[in-house]
Design an enzyme around this catalytic site. Structure first.
Site, PDB file in Angstrom:
ATOM      1  N   LYS A   1      -0.929 -18.399   0.655  1.00 49.90           N
ATOM      2  CA  LYS A   1      -0.168 -19.009  -0.446  1.00 49.90           C
ATOM      3  C   LYS A   1       0.278 -20.441  -0.170  1.00 49.90           C
ATOM      4  CE  LYS A   1       1.449 -15.715  -3.434  1.00 49.90           C
ATOM      5  NZ  LYS A   1       2.322 -14.708  -4.025  1.00 49.90           N
TER       6      LYS A   1
ATOM      7  N   ASP B   1       4.174  -7.933   1.423  1.00 55.54           N
ATOM      8  CA  ASP B   1       3.564  -8.720   0.345  1.00 55.54           C
ATOM      9  C   ASP B   1       3.020 -10.066   0.813  1.00 55.54           C
ATOM     10  OD1 ASP B   1       4.280  -6.645  -1.348  1.00 55.54           O
ATOM     11  OD2 ASP B   1       6.208  -7.555  -1.833  1.00 55.54           O
TER      12      ASP B   1
ATOM     13  N   GLY C   1       1.821  -2.054  -2.198  1.00 55.46           N
ATOM     14  CA  GLY C   1       1.028  -2.507  -3.335  1.00 55.46           C
ATOM     15  C   GLY C   1       0.183  -3.652  -2.822  1.00 55.46           C
ATOM     16  N   HIS C   2      -1.092  -3.396  -2.604  1.00 55.57           N
ATOM     17  CA  HIS C   2      -1.975  -4.404  -2.009  1.00 55.57           C
ATOM     18  C   HIS C   2      -2.930  -4.922  -3.079  1.00 55.57           C
ATOM     19  CE1 HIS C   2      -1.279  -2.780   2.353  1.00 55.57           C
ATOM     20  NE2 HIS C   2      -0.166  -3.130   1.726  1.00 55.57           N
TER      21      HIS C   2
ATOM     22  N   LYS D   1      -1.902  -8.956   2.410  1.00 56.30           N
ATOM     23  CA  LYS D   1      -2.740  -8.123   3.281  1.00 56.30           C
ATOM     24  C   LYS D   1      -3.975  -7.598   2.544  1.00 56.30           C
ATOM     25  CE  LYS D   1       0.913  -5.575   3.978  1.00 56.30           C
ATOM     26  NZ  LYS D   1       1.998  -6.413   3.403  1.00 56.30           N
TER      27      LYS D   1
ATOM     28  N   GLN E   1       3.561  -2.899   4.389  1.00 55.57           N
ATOM     29  CA  GLN E   1       4.884  -3.525   4.571  1.00 55.57           C
ATOM     30  C   GLN E   1       4.760  -4.689   5.573  1.00 55.57           C
ATOM     31  OE1 GLN E   1       5.013   0.345   4.740  1.00 55.57           O
ATOM     32  NE2 GLN E   1       4.885  -0.110   2.595  1.00 55.57           N
TER      33      GLN E   1
HETATM   34  P1  GDP Z   1       0.211  -7.300   0.159  1.00 51.58           P
HETATM   35  O1  GDP Z   1       1.161  -6.217  -0.158  1.00 51.58           O
HETATM   36  O2  GDP Z   1       0.464  -7.910   1.505  1.00 51.58           O
HETATM   37  O3  GDP Z   1      -1.224  -6.913  -0.014  1.00 51.58           O
HETATM   38  O4  GDP Z   1       0.499  -8.454  -0.888  1.00 51.58           O
HETATM   39  P2  GDP Z   1       0.738  -8.270  -2.480  1.00 51.58           P
HETATM   40  O5  GDP Z   1      -0.558  -7.963  -3.117  1.00 51.58           O
HETATM   41  O6  GDP Z   1       1.859  -7.349  -2.747  1.00 51.58           O
HETATM   42  O7  GDP Z   1       1.279  -9.703  -2.867  1.00 51.58           O
HETATM   43  C1  GDP Z   1       0.562 -10.854  -2.648  1.00 51.58           C
HETATM   44  C2  GDP Z   1       0.354 -11.555  -3.997  1.00 51.58           C
HETATM   45  O8  GDP Z   1      -0.085 -12.886  -3.772  1.00 51.58           O
HETATM   46  C3  GDP Z   1      -0.729 -10.907  -4.842  1.00 51.58           C
HETATM   47  O9  GDP Z   1      -0.398 -11.072  -6.206  1.00 51.58           O
HETATM   48  C4  GDP Z   1      -1.968 -11.709  -4.479  1.00 51.58           C
HETATM   49  O10 GDP Z   1      -2.941 -11.693  -5.513  1.00 51.58           O
HETATM   50  C5  GDP Z   1      -1.389 -13.078  -4.299  1.00 51.58           C
HETATM   51  N1  GDP Z   1      -2.059 -13.944  -3.317  1.00 51.58           N
HETATM   52  C6  GDP Z   1      -2.643 -13.616  -2.135  1.00 51.58           C
HETATM   53  N2  GDP Z   1      -3.021 -14.728  -1.469  1.00 51.58           N
HETATM   54  C7  GDP Z   1      -2.688 -15.776  -2.250  1.00 51.58           C
HETATM   55  C8  GDP Z   1      -2.791 -17.197  -2.091  1.00 51.58           C
HETATM   56  O11 GDP Z   1      -3.274 -17.726  -1.102  1.00 51.58           O
HETATM   57  N3  GDP Z   1      -2.285 -17.965  -3.111  1.00 51.58           N
HETATM   58  C9  GDP Z   1      -1.728 -17.425  -4.237  1.00 51.58           C
HETATM   59  N4  GDP Z   1      -1.264 -18.254  -5.164  1.00 51.58           N
HETATM   60  N5  GDP Z   1      -1.602 -16.096  -4.393  1.00 51.58           N
HETATM   61  C10 GDP Z   1      -2.068 -15.293  -3.426  1.00 51.58           C
HETATM   62  P1  IMO Z   2       3.410  -3.967   0.982  1.00 49.41           P
HETATM   63  O1  IMO Z   2       2.518  -3.073   1.815  1.00 49.41           O
HETATM   64  C1  IMO Z   2       7.446  -5.394   0.222  1.00 49.41           C
HETATM   65  C2  IMO Z   2      10.730  -2.588   0.918  1.00 49.41           C
HETATM   66  C3  IMO Z   2      11.497  -2.119  -0.302  1.00 49.41           C
HETATM   67  C4  IMO Z   2      12.857  -1.858   0.333  1.00 49.41           C
HETATM   68  C5  IMO Z   2      12.494  -1.303   1.707  1.00 49.41           C
HETATM   69  C6  IMO Z   2      12.470   0.216   1.763  1.00 49.41           C
HETATM   70  O2  IMO Z   2       2.944  -4.110  -0.418  1.00 49.41           O
HETATM   71  O3  IMO Z   2       3.666  -5.238   1.676  1.00 49.41           O
HETATM   72  P2  IMO Z   2      10.891   2.135   0.849  1.00 49.41           P
HETATM   73  O4  IMO Z   2      10.272   2.346  -0.488  1.00 49.41           O
HETATM   74  O5  IMO Z   2       9.901   1.991   1.939  1.00 49.41           O
HETATM   75  O6  IMO Z   2      11.956   3.129   1.147  1.00 49.41           O
HETATM   76  O7  IMO Z   2      11.670   0.719   0.728  1.00 49.41           O
HETATM   77  O8  IMO Z   2      11.198  -1.796   1.994  1.00 49.41           O
HETATM   78  N1  IMO Z   2       9.265  -2.383   0.838  1.00 49.41           N
HETATM   79  C7  IMO Z   2       8.381  -3.356   0.620  1.00 49.41           C
HETATM   80  N2  IMO Z   2       8.569  -4.662   0.369  1.00 49.41           N
HETATM   81  N3  IMO Z   2       6.198  -4.910   0.339  1.00 49.41           N
HETATM   82  C8  IMO Z   2       5.995  -3.608   0.616  1.00 49.41           C
HETATM   83  O9  IMO Z   2       4.768  -3.098   0.869  1.00 49.41           O
HETATM   84  C9  IMO Z   2       7.114  -2.755   0.728  1.00 49.41           C
HETATM   85  N4  IMO Z   2       7.284  -1.435   0.967  1.00 49.41           N
HETATM   86  C10 IMO Z   2       8.599  -1.227   1.052  1.00 49.41           C
HETATM   87  O10 IMO Z   2      11.559  -3.113  -1.281  1.00 49.41           O
HETATM   88  O11 IMO Z   2      13.532  -3.075   0.531  1.00 49.41           O
HETATM   89 MG    MG Z   3       2.515  -5.664  -1.658  1.00 49.62          MG
END
Ligand code: GDP
Ligand code: IMO
Ligand code: MG
Length: 423
Positions: free
Chosen positions: A331, A13, A40-41, A16, A224
């Site tokens: 962030k 998270d 979840g991207h 990416k 991840q």
């Molecule tokens: P990913 O899994 O690495 O793609 O990241 P996620 O989408 O799960 O989580 C990142 C969260 O931070 C999302 O809700 C983005 O919209 C948000 N986000 C990304 N970059 C920034 C930033 O620079 N500032 C803020 N406030 N939010 C951001």
């Molecule tokens: P993105 O790509 C954050 C964590 C789960 C759990 C562990 C194992 O959005 O960054 P799994 O479902 O793979 O068996 O879970 O890994 N986890 C993540 N945490 N971002 C993710 O993906 C994750 N995918 C798995 O919360 O601790």
């Molecule tokens: Mg994510």
């Protein structure tokens, strides 16, 4: 041409999806190489917020080809919903999204097995997203799995039944209270498989190597983060794939000597969702502020993410394992308003100060050692150039660069595509 990688350096998270979307205009092909719908991207542009699960984050750019590589595990049911979510964007999915025949399939019973395994662990549970990731990779390495290419076989249903029956016996063995209607889940699965069959399957290693010969540019999108890597993460509280740079080679069929840049992405602080050790975790008002301002809730499960200070010991480890050539800091805007910021630069481990990540990082073994940095008050979200950033943030950035010995090339100051500052 060569391949660049974009990888999360923490526990996932990091942002990416946002950065892949920003970078896509520079690449012909975007490829996912591991993980599955546990990811979840999030992408934000033109007032739209979109969360992708298995589909690469380059899908919204008209000229990019997006590939789901052999290292990915895909759930036809989740995937079908993802495709439906894209309908209003008028994307030519048939030609712009290509799927490796060697990617493994997540069956409904894999999801049930995930749930049964977690339930049987009680307090020691991993905190899995329950998408069936672990059981599917177990079947892959155990040489029992079903792959996307198998759905083209005449006896696919028979192969499915054989594996699902075996799973059923395993679920029963767990002897936990699990409510489900398998017939209903299977009807949903086969309906989704029928839809999946309409898409384009390829031998992705062949496709990618040919593309490289033709001079095409490729960006591999990690899912991840490095600390969730099956080998290098905080085992057993990890995911079931290699999230680090080497995973891109095995997950796409790309030789290591074809990899050029490795972009390492990290949050200006740290978060983690699910169980497992987290040395710099905060349980106070500061952690609550990060969670609130950063809106730290899982994109997939909605679970609250645990928050803490930046951990340079862990980051250094991730930089090393991945061979990171440039850093992207996300962030930074969330830290506006803190008088003082703490950064962990070493651990106290068995009475000694160390600055590498040891085998055990549970609280009873590791105590973080912090340095303090001056915070800044300014709202960064409207800033567009590096020069505009507050002096204290620039100091924070320079400190991290010095400690990690890698330049920070991008500073993200908000979730939108446009809130991205190139340094
Ligand atoms: P990913 O899994 O690495 O793609 O990241 P996620 O989408 O799960 O989580 C990142 C969260 O931070 C999302 O809700 C983005 O919209 C948000 N986000 C990304 N970059 C920034 C930033 O620079 N500032 C803020 N406030 N939010 C951001
Ligand atoms: P993105 O790509 C954050 C964590 C789960 C759990 C562990 C194992 O959005 O960054 P799994 O479902 O793979 O068996 O879970 O890994 N986890 C993540 N945490 N971002 C993710 O993906 C994750 N995918 C798995 O919360 O601790
Ligand atoms: Mg994510």
């Amino acid at each position: 041409m060569t391949v660049d990688l974009l990888l999360g350096l923490q526990w996932g998270d990091e942002g990416k999806g946002k950065i892949v979307d920003v970078l896509t205009s520079k690449y012909d092909i975007i490829a996912r190489f591991q993980g599955g719908p546990n990811a979840g991207h999030t992408l934000e542009f033109d007032g739209i917020k979109h969360v992708l699960r298995t589909i690469p984050s380059g899908i919204f750019h008209k000229n990019s080809v997006n590939i789901i590589g052999n290292g990915v595990v895909m759930d036809p049911v989740v995937f079908q919903k993802e495709i439906e979510g894209l309908e209003k964007f008028n994307i030519d999915i048939q030609s712009r999204l290509l799927i490796s025949r060697k990617a493994h399939l997540i069956l409904p019973t894999h999801r049930l097995l995930d749930a049964a395994s977690e339930a049987s662990k009680g307090k020691a549970k991993i905190g899995s997203t329950l998408k069936g990731i672990g059981p599917t990779y177990m079947d892959k390495t155990g040489r029992n799995g079903l792959r996307v290419g198998d759905i083209e076989l005449d006896n696919f249903e028979e192969l499915y039944r054989h594996l699902a029956d075996k799973h059923q016996a395993m679920i029963d063995f767990y002897n936990v209270d699990l409510q489900y209607d398998l017939a209903e889940l299977e009807a949903e699965f086969f309906a989704a498989v029928k839809e999946l069959k309409k898409l384009t399957f390829i031998d992705s290693e062949e496709y990618l190597n040919k593309a490289m010969k033709e001079g095409k540019t490729i960006l591999a999108e990690g899912a991840q983060g490095s600390l969730l890597d099956i080998d290098f993460g905080t085992y057993p509280f990890v995911t079931s794939s290699n999230t680090t740079a080497a995973g891109a080679c095995t997950g796409l069929g790309i030789a290591p000597n074809r990899v050029k840049d490795v972009f390492g992405i990290f949050k200006a602080y740290t978060t983690r969702v699910g169980s497992g050790p987290f040395p710099t975790e905060l349980f106070d008002e500061d952690g609550a502020t990060m969670a609130r301002v950063g809106n730290e809730f899982g994109s997939v499960t909605g679970r609250a993410r645990r928050c803490g200070w930046l951990d340079l010991v862990a980051l250094k480890y991730a930089v090393q394992v991945n061979g990171v050539t440039a850093l992207y800091m996300m962030k930074g805007d969330v830290l506006s308003g803190f008088d003082t910021l703490k950064v962990c630069t070493a651990y106290k481990y068995k009475g000694q100060e160390i600055n590498h990540l040891p085998y055990n990082i549970e609280p009873e073994n590791v105590e973080p050692i912090f340095v303090e940095k001056k915070g800044w008050a300014a709202d960064l979200t409207g800033m567009t150039t590096y020069e505009q950033l507050p002096a204290e943030l620039k100091e924070y950035i320079e400190f991290i660069e010095k400690e990690l010995e890698v330049p920070i090339k991008v500073v993200s100051v908000g979730p939108d595509r446009t809130q991205t500052i190139m340094k």
